[in-house]
Write an enzyme that holds these catalytic residues in place. Structure first.
Site, mmCIF file in Angstrom:
data_model
loop_
_atom_site.group_PDB
_atom_site.id
_atom_site.type_symbol
_atom_site.label_atom_id
_atom_site.label_comp_id
_atom_site.label_asym_id
_atom_site.label_seq_id
_atom_site.Cartn_x
_atom_site.Cartn_y
_atom_site.Cartn_z
ATOM 1 N N HIS A 54 0.893 -1.177 -0.101
ATOM 2 C CA HIS A 54 -0.150 0.031 -0.140
ATOM 3 C C HIS A 54 0.880 1.233 0.109
ATOM 4 C CE1 HIS A 54 -3.151 -2.748 0.756
ATOM 5 N NE2 HIS A 54 -2.929 -3.075 1.835
ATOM 6 N N HIS A 215 -6.660 -4.442 -1.482
ATOM 7 C CA HIS A 215 -5.829 -5.715 -1.351
ATOM 8 C C HIS A 215 -6.229 -6.494 -2.553
ATOM 9 C CE1 HIS A 215 -6.372 -4.804 3.012
ATOM 10 N NE2 HIS A 215 -5.005 -5.213 3.049
#
Length: 328
Positions: A54, A215
């Site tokens: 991320h 995700h």
């Protein structure tokens, strides 16, 4: 699969090491975490973390005005309780720690376990971020996921902590923000995960995925690819319909790249989003455009709308010095 890496197994560790060495004026290696080089005694410490993939979230938000420490797990995998406890012990200078947690089952479980294990030695509390509109429709898990809105929560709480706000006051601020921040994402491709060398979902040349997570999760609908204004209009219409707007509302508009979207497209998307939101009667007081909360190499973006008070706008404007956000 082509990626700039040596092995999938060492990718995260080598990447984190490179990050610390590149930003050594701001951060250092703690015990199993990344922490600010210079901690402020007597200030509530702000700690967050999550899986790798991320970046720049969360390690890129460690520094003055935001996080005091961050833990990095394997790609798309929560950090372990022992990592979180190490960050607490590294960052607590006497006023306790507030943990900022994205609303995912693994993150919640591990952060709650760390609080239970370390709570007899430290004053601890937790704020759970849940800004993703997509998961409010599914009825699965613990409700809305925490996505790009996490950046806004961490920035405002970080500024408030610098001003000396207590642990209880920071907790209350974080809870209040959660009701006024909403995000939604769209993707043109799935995510290539190094360990599996496969994409998380596949799209045809004329398709897009609406409502994706960070995700690599697919969204709620696979739709025909459309012009940018139609895509952004759908995101903004959905967000505006899910957030309670008061007559004195002032908004922060955040267009975030998910990893594979160039700046020119993000600014084009921001232009359309701002036009739509302002035509809805919501004045945009502050803006942020860039790649901050990613899903590895996903070609996509998210739109986040945050309704803030004058005091919260001032917290957003407060000085910040991190690798990813920096202003005076």
């Amino acid at each position: 699969m082509k990626k700039f890496m040596n092995t999938a197994e060492t990718m995260v560790a080598e990447s984190v090491e490179g990050f610390v060495r590149a930003h050594e004026a701001l951060v250092v290696f703690g015990r199993r975490c990344i922490r600010r080089r210079h901690l402020t005694p007597g200030k509530v410490a702000l700690i967050s973390g999550g899986g790798a993939g991320h970046e720049p979230m969360h390690i890129g938000f460690v520094g003055h005005g935001m996080l005091d420490a961050a833990c990095v797990g394997h790609i798309f995998t929560s950090p372990t309780p022992s990592q979180i406890i190490a960050a607490i012990e590294e960052a607590d200078t006497g006023a306790g720690c507030l943990l900022v947690v994205k609303n995912y089952d693994g993150d919640l479980m591990n952060f709650e376990m760390a609080i239970e294990m370390a709570g007899d030695r430290h004053s601890l509390d937790m704020v759970v971020v849940s800004d993703d509109i997509e998961t409010s429709w599914s009825g699965e898990g613990n409700g809305r996921r925490g996505v790009a809105g996490t950046l806004i929560v961490e920035k405002l709480l970080g500024a408030a902590a610098e001003r000396g706000m207590s642990l209880a006051e920071l907790k209350q601020l974080g809870k209040g923000l959660n009701t006024r921040i909403r995000s939604m994402g769209v993707a043109l491709n799935g995510v290539t995960v190094p360990q599996t060398e496969r994409t998380t979902f596949a799209l045809g040349p004329g398709e897009m995925e609406m409502g994706v997570g960070i995700h690599g999760e697919p969204g709620h609908a696979r739709q025909p690819f459309a012009a940018a204004d139609a895509i952004i209009g759908h995101l903004c219409e959905t967000i505006a319909g899910d957030i309670a707007v008061t007559p004195d509302a002032k908004a922060l508009l955040f267009v975030n790249g998910l990893g594979g979207t160039p700046p020119a497209e993000l600014y084009l998307a921001y232009n359309g989003a701002r036009r739509f939101i302002e035509e809805s009667g919501i004045p945009i007081e502050r803006s942020l455009v860039g790649t901050y909360v990613t899903s590895l190499d996903m070609q996509g973006l998210s739109v986040t709308l945050a309704l803030l008070s004058d005091e919260e706008i001032a917290l957003w404007d407060a000085p910040v010095a991190t690798a990813a956000l920096h202003w005076l």
